[in-house]
Design a protein around this motif. Structure first.
Motif, short mmCIF file in Angstrom:
data_model
loop_
_atom_site.label_atom_id
_atom_site.label_comp_id
_atom_site.label_asym_id
_atom_site.label_seq_id
_atom_site.Cartn_x
_atom_site.Cartn_y
_atom_site.Cartn_z
N UNK A 119 64.99 21.41 103.71
CA UNK A 119 66.00 22.33 104.22
C UNK A 119 67.32 21.58 104.31
N UNK A 120 68.31 22.02 103.51
CA UNK A 120 69.64 21.43 103.58
C UNK A 120 70.68 22.55 103.52
N UNK A 121 71.92 22.21 103.81
CA UNK A 121 72.98 23.21 103.86
C UNK A 121 73.33 23.69 102.46
N UNK A 122 73.75 24.95 102.37
CA UNK A 122 73.94 25.55 101.06
C UNK A 122 74.95 24.81 100.19
N UNK A 123 76.01 24.23 100.79
CA UNK A 123 76.97 23.52 99.95
C UNK A 123 76.32 22.31 99.29
N UNK A 124 75.32 21.71 99.95
CA UNK A 124 74.59 20.62 99.33
C UNK A 124 73.50 21.16 98.40
N UNK A 125 72.91 22.30 98.76
CA UNK A 125 71.96 22.94 97.85
C UNK A 125 72.59 23.16 96.49
N UNK A 126 73.88 23.49 96.48
CA UNK A 126 74.57 23.75 95.22
C UNK A 126 74.50 22.54 94.29
N UNK A 127 74.61 21.33 94.85
CA UNK A 127 74.51 20.13 94.01
C UNK A 127 73.12 20.03 93.39
N UNK A 128 72.09 20.26 94.22
CA UNK A 128 70.72 20.15 93.73
C UNK A 128 70.46 21.17 92.64
N UNK A 129 70.94 22.38 92.83
CA UNK A 129 70.72 23.44 91.83
C UNK A 129 71.41 23.08 90.53
N UNK A 130 72.66 22.62 90.59
CA UNK A 130 73.39 22.27 89.37
C UNK A 130 72.72 21.13 88.61
N UNK A 131 72.16 20.19 89.35
CA UNK A 131 71.53 19.04 88.73
C UNK A 131 70.11 19.32 88.24
N UNK A 132 69.58 20.50 88.57
CA UNK A 132 68.21 20.81 88.17
C UNK A 132 67.19 20.03 88.97
N UNK A 133 67.49 19.76 90.22
CA UNK A 133 66.60 18.94 91.06
C UNK A 133 65.66 19.78 91.92
N UNK A 134 65.71 21.08 91.76
CA UNK A 134 64.81 21.97 92.51
C UNK A 134 64.22 23.00 91.55
N UNK A 135 63.08 23.54 91.92
CA UNK A 135 62.34 24.44 91.06
C UNK A 135 62.61 25.91 91.40
N UNK A 136 62.61 26.74 90.39
CA UNK A 136 62.72 28.17 90.61
C UNK A 136 61.45 28.67 91.29
N UNK A 137 61.63 29.50 92.30
CA UNK A 137 60.49 30.00 93.06
C UNK A 137 59.88 31.22 92.39
N UNK A 138 58.60 31.40 92.63
CA UNK A 138 57.85 32.54 92.11
C UNK A 138 57.89 33.65 93.14
N UNK A 139 58.78 34.62 92.94
CA UNK A 139 58.93 35.68 93.93
C UNK A 139 57.71 36.59 94.00
N UNK A 140 56.84 36.55 93.01
CA UNK A 140 55.60 37.32 93.10
C UNK A 140 54.73 36.84 94.26
N UNK A 141 54.94 35.58 94.64
CA UNK A 141 54.21 35.01 95.78
C UNK A 141 54.96 35.23 97.10
N UNK A 142 56.12 35.88 97.03
CA UNK A 142 56.97 36.00 98.21
C UNK A 142 57.45 37.44 98.43
N UNK A 143 56.55 38.36 98.64
CA UNK A 143 56.96 39.76 98.84
C UNK A 143 57.80 39.97 100.09
#
Length: 395
Positions: A119-143
């Motif tokens: 859990x980190x703040x969204x402005x830092x999440x943005x760095x992780x997302x741009x760098x490809x350091x986090x995985x796309x979630x499977x929303x089928x598992x998250x109704x």
């Protein structure tokens, strides 16, 4: 269930915009090719089915505990009981940049961090997302996420559709002031520059924490602000520093100045003010007429996580309205699950039921119209912007 104790005033981190992790921060912001991880290289073999466990890193004081046992976490223990999944919950995130510096060597070298959920703040999440350091979630598992996530939080600029992130809790950066000591109301950002507040105003020191609200005071749409908007704010703040309007720039310690009366008005977080009001109802929190920033601390599954499906299951559990309601009574930030309001309103406990009508936990229609998620600072912008801001702030 009960409201969180005042010890959680320390939960928001004191950001240090340029410090020991500056080099790594610049690397992440600029998206150096060697650090970028392609989509096909982000997942590991998922052992969720045969290893009923997961590792979760979060901030201190950011989950419900038990009145009689501060080490007990009722909602988390209920998840473990219901699913048979054991959760190693570690309160090891005290600062976004510090945590980035801790995990970035592994992530940029395509190695696991040891965490399935962070859990980190969204402005830092943005760095992780741009760098490809986090995985796309499977929303089928998250109704529950699909159904109950607040529409205001669904489309941040850095992660449209929230494919990689899910808000844990949200908050508002606005203005706090002592109405009795000041003797009048504050309604606009420009009110901070009034002559009767000279030397008794504080602003947040962190660049990512401070800039959006100040831009909104200029009528800027913070979802699409420009470099000119940023430099205009810097010019204004520098002028207020020169004339002695601003007492100092702060981290979380702005609360001490407000309580003592040394400061009469300041940039503030909504969750902190809820707690301060328990002792002093004269302290008010304002979403200015021009608007205020809505932010989130978000859940992410880092690359090569060993138990991705288990992590996704836990995220969805916390989006059940009943669970979200129990958590909301403790952390007192903006609940990302609006349906939790009805759960709290139906409580037999008067204090708990009253939280349903608190607009700083469940913003009303009028307030919601004035809230926006700021476009984050890109890597190309960050070094120059941080240099200018830190010169003004004195970092």
């Amino acid at each position: 269930m009960r409201p969180v104790s005042k010890t959680s005033l320390s939960r928001r981190s004191l950001l240090r915009a340029v410090g020991g992790t500056a080099a790594l921060g610049g690397l992440a912001g600029c998206g150096v090719p060697a650090a970028y991880v392609k989509p096909g290289d982000r997942a590991a073999v998922d052992h969720s089915a045969d290893e009923k466990r997961l590792d979760w890193a979060n901030w201190p004081l950011y989950i419900d505990t038990d009145d009689d046992d501060p080490n007990a976490r009722p909602t988390l223990e209920e998840f473990e009981k219901r699913t048979g999944i054991s959760v190693d919950y570690v309160e090891e995130i005290n600062d976004n940049d510090e945590f980035f510096g801790k995990v970035s060597p592994a992530l940029m070298n395509h190695q696991p961090t040891g965490h399935d959920l962070i859990v980190i703040s969204d402005w830092m999440c943005a760095r992780f997302v741009r760098l490809g350091w986090v995985q796309e979630m499977d929303r089928a598992r998250q109704p529950n996420v699909a159904e109950h996530l607040d529409p205001l939080l669904r489309e941040p600029a850095f992660d449209p559709g929230r494919r990689f992130t899910v808000p844990w809790q949200s908050g508002i950066t606005g203005i706090a002031y002592d109405r009795r000591k000041l003797g009048r109301e504050i309604r606009q950002v420009s009110d901070l520059w009034a002559s009767d507040l000279k030397g008794r105003v504080t602003l947040l020191s962190g660049l990512d924490e401070a800039f959006a609200l100040l831009m909104q005071g200029n009528g800027v749409d913070i979802t699409r602000w420009t470099a000119d908007d940023f430099h205009r704010v810097c010019d204004q703040v520098a002028a207020q520093v020169r004339r002695g309007q601003i007492r100092r720039f702060t981290g979380n310690d702005y609360t001490k100045d407000l309580v003592s009366g040394d400061v009469l008005a300041c940039q503030a977080y909504s969750g902190d003010v809820i707690q301060l009001q328990a002792d002093n109802p004269d302290i008010q929190f304002v979403v200015p007429e021009e608007g205020a920033e809505l932010w989130s601390d978000s859940l992410m599954v880092p690359d090569l996580a060993r138990h991705k499906a288990n992590a996704e299951r836990l995220i969805d559990y916390y989006y059940e309205p009943e669970v979200a309601a129990e958590l909301a009574t403790w952390v007192n930030y903006v609940c990302p699950v609006p349906a939790a309001r009805e759960v709290l309103a139906a409580s037999d406990e008067e204090e708990t039921a009253a939280l349903a009508d608190n607009p700083l936990i469940f913003p009303d229609a009028t307030m919601r119209q004035r809230l926006a998620i700021a476009r984050d600072i890109t890597g190309a912008e960050r070094v120059g912007f941080a240099k200018r801001w830190n010169t003004i702030v004195g970092l």
